[in-house]
Scaffold this motif. Structure first.
Motif, PDB file in Angstrom:
ATOM      1  N   ASP A   6      -5.593  30.675  50.949  1.00 39.78           N
ATOM      2  CA  ASP A   6      -4.481  30.514  50.016  1.00 39.78           C
ATOM      3  C   ASP A   6      -3.389  29.690  50.668  1.00 39.78           C
ATOM      4  O   ASP A   6      -3.122  29.847  51.859  1.00 39.78           O
ATOM      5  CB  ASP A   6      -3.845  31.881  49.692  1.00 39.78           C
ATOM      6  CG  ASP A   6      -4.830  32.889  49.176  1.00 39.78           C
ATOM      7  OD1 ASP A   6      -4.778  34.030  49.658  1.00 39.78           O
ATOM      8  OD2 ASP A   6      -5.632  32.535  48.314  1.00 39.78           O
ATOM      9  N   SER A   7      -2.689  28.915  49.844  1.00 35.40           N
ATOM     10  CA  SER A   7      -1.531  28.193  50.359  1.00 35.40           C
ATOM     11  C   SER A   7      -0.595  27.852  49.204  1.00 35.40           C
ATOM     12  O   SER A   7      -0.953  28.009  48.042  1.00 35.40           O
ATOM     13  CB  SER A   7      -1.970  26.906  51.066  1.00 35.40           C
ATOM     14  OG  SER A   7      -2.587  26.019  50.158  1.00 35.40           O
ATOM     15  N   LEU A  20       0.258  27.322  43.667  1.00 41.57           N
ATOM     16  CA  LEU A  20      -0.555  27.864  44.742  1.00 41.57           C
ATOM     17  C   LEU A  20      -1.953  27.263  44.672  1.00 41.57           C
ATOM     18  O   LEU A  20      -2.454  26.970  43.584  1.00 41.57           O
ATOM     19  CB  LEU A  20      -0.643  29.387  44.635  1.00 41.57           C
ATOM     20  CG  LEU A  20       0.675  30.147  44.538  1.00 41.57           C
ATOM     21  CD1 LEU A  20       0.400  31.648  44.563  1.00 41.57           C
ATOM     22  CD2 LEU A  20       1.634  29.745  45.636  1.00 41.57           C
ATOM     23  N   THR A 116      -0.465  34.405  50.346  1.00 37.76           N
ATOM     24  CA  THR A 116       0.650  33.491  50.576  1.00 37.76           C
ATOM     25  C   THR A 116       1.887  34.095  49.912  1.00 37.76           C
ATOM     26  O   THR A 116       1.840  34.587  48.787  1.00 37.76           O
ATOM     27  CB  THR A 116       0.325  32.089  50.038  1.00 37.76           C
ATOM     28  OG1 THR A 116       1.384  31.186  50.368  1.00 37.76           O
ATOM     29  CG2 THR A 116       0.077  32.069  48.537  1.00 37.76           C
TER      30      THR A 116
END
Length: 122
Positions: A6-7, A20, A116
């Protein structure tokens, strides 16, 4: 096995937007539905929304309907969560998860990203 990363989280003012990303590696990503979940401090992990394997269908928890949109690009092994009109109550750690179905139950998803942080300031 499917590995998810995830980012895209961060700090945003109320009313703002974030996108995201969830990037997958390992087995054929298009074989898996993807759900997004979130967990605020002191609260249980809750369902946000999910998208089908093909990306043709998605559904959302009521509090985010009309504000959040999930999409996917299987050629890039990536799923996105576009979040608009963010509210302070959206503050949480957001996780993507992959599974054979797209239910609201976290236990139905065997593969998870690391999460995140999304913080919405009022």
């Amino acid at each position: 096995q499917v590995q998810l990363v995830d980012s895209g989280g961060g700090l945003v003012q109320a009313g703002g937007s974030l996108r995201l990303s969830c990037i997958a590696s390992g087995r054929t990503f298009s074989n898996y539905g993807v759900g997004w979940f979130r967990q605020a401090p002191g609260k249980e992990r809750e369902f946000v929304g999910a998208i089908s394997r093909s990306g043709h269908s998605s559904y959302y928890e009521d509090s985010v309907k009309g504000r959040f949109t999930i999409s996917r690009d299987n050629s890039k092994n990536t799923v996105y969560l576009q979040m608009n009109m963010l509210k302070s109550e959206d503050t949480a750690v957001y996780y993507c998860a992959a599974g054979r179905s797209t239910t609201q139950a976290p236990n139905d998803y065997p593969y998870w990203g690391q999460g995140t942080q999304v913080t919405v300031s009022s």
